[in-house]
Scaffold this active site. Structure first.
Site, PDB file in Angstrom:
ATOM      1  N   THR A 193       0.262  -2.780   8.759  1.00 37.77           N
ATOM      2  CA  THR A 193      -0.928  -2.161   8.170  1.00 37.77           C
ATOM      3  C   THR A 193      -2.074  -2.316   9.164  1.00 37.77           C
ATOM      4  O   THR A 193      -2.296  -3.402   9.701  1.00 37.77           O
ATOM      5  CB  THR A 193      -1.247  -2.752   6.777  1.00 37.77           C
ATOM      6  OG1 THR A 193      -2.477  -2.233   6.325  1.00 37.77           O
ATOM      7  CG2 THR A 193      -1.283  -4.270   6.769  1.00 37.77           C
ATOM      8  N   ASP A 196       6.143   4.663  -1.521  1.00 35.57           N
ATOM      9  CA  ASP A 196       7.595   4.869  -1.594  1.00 35.57           C
ATOM     10  C   ASP A 196       8.242   3.741  -2.408  1.00 35.57           C
ATOM     11  O   ASP A 196       7.581   2.789  -2.820  1.00 35.57           O
ATOM     12  CB  ASP A 196       8.194   4.981  -0.182  1.00 35.57           C
ATOM     13  CG  ASP A 196       8.042   3.697   0.627  1.00 35.57           C
ATOM     14  OD1 ASP A 196       8.455   2.624   0.146  1.00 35.57           O
ATOM     15  OD2 ASP A 196       7.506   3.753   1.756  1.00 35.57           O
ATOM     16  N   HIS A 241      -1.497   1.258  -4.351  1.00 37.12           N
ATOM     17  CA  HIS A 241      -1.895   2.653  -4.140  1.00 37.12           C
ATOM     18  C   HIS A 241      -1.045   3.637  -4.940  1.00 37.12           C
ATOM     19  O   HIS A 241      -1.047   4.835  -4.659  1.00 37.12           O
ATOM     20  CB  HIS A 241      -1.847   3.003  -2.643  1.00 37.12           C
ATOM     21  CG  HIS A 241      -2.928   2.310  -1.851  1.00 37.12           C
ATOM     22  ND1 HIS A 241      -2.923   2.238  -0.477  1.00 37.12           N
ATOM     23  CD2 HIS A 241      -4.052   1.669  -2.252  1.00 37.12           C
ATOM     24  CE1 HIS A 241      -4.007   1.562  -0.067  1.00 37.12           C
ATOM     25  NE2 HIS A 241      -4.697   1.209  -1.130  1.00 37.12           N
ATOM     26  N   GLN A 273       0.850  -1.201   0.000  1.00 39.56           N
ATOM     27  CA  GLN A 273       0.000   0.000   0.000  1.00 39.56           C
ATOM     28  C   GLN A 273       0.875   1.237   0.000  1.00 39.56           C
ATOM     29  O   GLN A 273       0.376   2.348  -0.086  1.00 39.56           O
ATOM     30  CB  GLN A 273      -0.869   0.017   1.266  1.00 39.56           C
ATOM     31  CG  GLN A 273      -1.784  -1.172   1.385  1.00 39.56           C
ATOM     32  CD  GLN A 273      -2.368  -1.269   2.787  1.00 39.56           C
ATOM     33  OE1 GLN A 273      -3.297  -0.559   3.125  1.00 39.56           O
ATOM     34  NE2 GLN A 273      -1.830  -2.136   3.609  1.00 39.56           N
ATOM     35  N   GLU A 333       1.290  -3.209  16.880  1.00 40.74           N
ATOM     36  CA  GLU A 333      -0.044  -3.101  17.501  1.00 40.74           C
ATOM     37  C   GLU A 333      -1.006  -4.098  16.874  1.00 40.74           C
ATOM     38  O   GLU A 333      -0.815  -4.498  15.721  1.00 40.74           O
ATOM     39  CB  GLU A 333      -0.632  -1.698  17.247  1.00 40.74           C
ATOM     40  CG  GLU A 333       0.171  -0.575  17.832  1.00 40.74           C
ATOM     41  CD  GLU A 333      -0.224   0.755  17.202  1.00 40.74           C
ATOM     42  OE1 GLU A 333      -0.553   1.664  17.963  1.00 40.74           O
ATOM     43  OE2 GLU A 333      -0.203   0.878  15.966  1.00 40.74           O
TER      44      GLU A 333
HETATM   45  P1  NAD Z   1      -1.696   2.053   8.062  1.00 36.33           P
HETATM   46  O1  NAD Z   1      -3.152   2.072   8.156  1.00 36.33           O
HETATM   47  O2  NAD Z   1      -1.088   1.052   7.195  1.00 36.33           O
HETATM   48  O3  NAD Z   1      -1.112   2.006   9.602  1.00 36.33           O
HETATM   49  C1  NAD Z   1       0.244   1.951   9.948  1.00 36.33           C
HETATM   50  C2  NAD Z   1       0.498   0.655  10.721  1.00 36.33           C
HETATM   51  O4  NAD Z   1       1.901   0.483  10.889  1.00 36.33           O
HETATM   52  C3  NAD Z   1      -0.106   0.638  12.132  1.00 36.33           C
HETATM   53  O5  NAD Z   1      -0.863  -0.533  12.289  1.00 36.33           O
HETATM   54  C4  NAD Z   1       1.121   0.583  13.053  1.00 36.33           C
HETATM   55  O6  NAD Z   1       0.903  -0.213  14.203  1.00 36.33           O
HETATM   56  C5  NAD Z   1       2.139  -0.062  12.162  1.00 36.33           C
HETATM   57  N1  NAD Z   1       3.547   0.198  12.496  1.00 36.33           N
HETATM   58  C6  NAD Z   1       4.103   1.308  13.044  1.00 36.33           C
HETATM   59  N2  NAD Z   1       5.448   1.128  13.184  1.00 36.33           N
HETATM   60  C7  NAD Z   1       5.737  -0.109  12.704  1.00 36.33           C
HETATM   61  C8  NAD Z   1       6.942  -0.866  12.575  1.00 36.33           C
HETATM   62  N3  NAD Z   1       8.130  -0.395  12.981  1.00 36.33           N
HETATM   63  N4  NAD Z   1       6.868  -2.118  12.043  1.00 36.33           N
HETATM   64  C9  NAD Z   1       5.677  -2.623  11.649  1.00 36.33           C
HETATM   65  N5  NAD Z   1       4.511  -1.935  11.746  1.00 36.33           N
HETATM   66  C10 NAD Z   1       4.539  -0.698  12.273  1.00 36.33           C
HETATM   67  O7  NAD Z   1      -1.071   3.343   7.525  1.00 36.33           O
HETATM   68  P2  NAD Z   1      -1.482   4.850   7.641  1.00 36.33           P
HETATM   69  O8  NAD Z   1      -0.251   5.522   8.004  1.00 36.33           O
HETATM   70  O9  NAD Z   1      -2.650   5.020   8.498  1.00 36.33           O
HETATM   71  O10 NAD Z   1      -1.846   5.192   6.123  1.00 36.33           O
HETATM   72  C11 NAD Z   1      -3.033   4.914   5.418  1.00 36.33           C
HETATM   73  C12 NAD Z   1      -2.709   4.779   3.918  1.00 36.33           C
HETATM   74  O11 NAD Z   1      -1.657   5.669   3.466  1.00 36.33           O
HETATM   75  C13 NAD Z   1      -2.197   3.414   3.573  1.00 36.33           C
HETATM   76  O12 NAD Z   1      -2.496   3.134   2.228  1.00 36.33           O
HETATM   77  C14 NAD Z   1      -0.711   3.614   3.723  1.00 36.33           C
HETATM   78  O13 NAD Z   1       0.046   2.565   3.218  1.00 36.33           O
HETATM   79  C15 NAD Z   1      -0.519   4.944   3.030  1.00 36.33           C
HETATM   80  N6  NAD Z   1       0.775   5.553   3.457  1.00 36.33           N
HETATM   81  C16 NAD Z   1       1.904   5.173   2.800  1.00 36.33           C
HETATM   82  C17 NAD Z   1       3.144   5.608   3.229  1.00 36.33           C
HETATM   83  C18 NAD Z   1       4.375   5.159   2.466  1.00 36.33           C
HETATM   84  O14 NAD Z   1       4.327   5.035   1.251  1.00 36.33           O
HETATM   85  N7  NAD Z   1       5.472   4.866   3.164  1.00 36.33           N
HETATM   86  C19 NAD Z   1       3.255   6.465   4.340  1.00 36.33           C
HETATM   87  C20 NAD Z   1       2.052   6.887   4.982  1.00 36.33           C
HETATM   88  C21 NAD Z   1       0.822   6.397   4.529  1.00 36.33           C
END
Ligand code: NAD
Ligand code: ZN
Length: 242
Positions: free
Chosen positions: A179, A97, A112, A94, A206
């Protein structure tokens, strides 16, 4: 431990959490706000229609923030697993990056979109690589349409759904990493895997919203857990078991 035998096919779904240890904030981690806007308010077709300049400022900021980030041991662990499994592993991410690719993963589906690609919002010209930032106005395509980020916004249809279906249909092991299990349709993929009896695992610090659907959850950081999580059994052992 997650055992992967010679007949197994592994489908890995990653979310923002796998990139957190590389310094890319999850939306929730950042409080869900950007310059006083809720992220959902800038990452949607309505925002693009209303104020393309604002949307480009948001994605320009994200391009700048992601530009110097490096993959972490979680990304590398999945790339190493692909070296062993080849076509029997796919990463469906998702994330927008490039950190899976930078770690060496080749079979990556960006459901995404991709932060460093743009496309026209009018013609069907293919998405193209674009590292530029745009602060003043949205750039225009030769057809007259506006160039937009190649990102699946809230309310839009994710990409690669046919290939995701194919891979999900064939997989025997499902692993979700970082996620929260609230963004659909990604959060629904585990249910589809479970219906056909696939083992499903969750990796993250979590409990995800859909935790009841997993066979087992491994609680901790992706970069700490993934490098030691997979055990691939050799062909000979596999044959002996069957
Ligand atoms: P999300 O709903 O996927 O939630 C983030 C999850 O990551 C949470 O469940 C949290 O517990 C977990 N997490 C935190 N640190 C972690 C670690 N060190 N190892 C494993 N898990 C960990 O993401 P969101 O931020 O609520 O974003 C919603 C949407 O936006 C999604 O499609 C997401 O992928 C996208 N998004 C993408 C990026 C990126 O491209 N890097 C960044 C921000 C959001
Ligand atoms: Zn065009």
């Amino acid at each position: 431990m997650i055992a992967v035998g010679p007949q197994d096919r592994v489908f890995v779904l990653t979310g923002a959490g796998i990139s957190a240890e590389s310094g890319i904030a999850t939306f929730r981690g950042a409080g869900g706000l950007w310059q006083g806007y809720r992220v959902e308010e800038v990452a949607c077709p309505e925002a693009w229609a209303r104020d393309p300049r604002l949307v480009w400022q948001f994605y320009s900021m994200r391009r700048q923030a992601a530009g110097d980030k490096k993959p972490n041991p979680g990304h590398f662990a999945l790339a190493r697993l692909e070296e062993r499994l080849g076509e029997r592993l796919v990463v469906c991410t998702q994330n927008v990056d490039e950190l899976h690719e930078l770690a060496g993963s080749r079979r990556v589906l960006h459901m995404h979109g991709r932060l460093f690609q743009s496309r026209c919002d009018r013609c069907d010209r293919a998405p193209f690589e674009d590292h530029n930032t745009y602060q003043d106005q949205a750039p225009r395509c030769h057809c007259g349409g506006l160039i937009r980020p190649h990102i699946c916004w809230f309310g839009e249809m994710p990409y690669e759904l046919d290939r995701i279906d194919d891979e999900l249909e064939q997989c025997t092991v499902f692993v979700a990493v970082g996620t929260s299990g609230v963004v659909y349709p990604a959060a629904g993929l585990v249910a589809r895997a479970r219906v056909k009896g696939v083992r499903a695992y969750y990796v993250g610090p979590e409990e995800p919203a859909n935790s009841g659907l997993f066979s087992q959850c491994f609680y901790g950081k992706a970069g700490e857990l993934l490098p030691g999580l997979f055990v691939t059994t050799q062909d000979t052992e596999g044959r002996r078991r069957h």
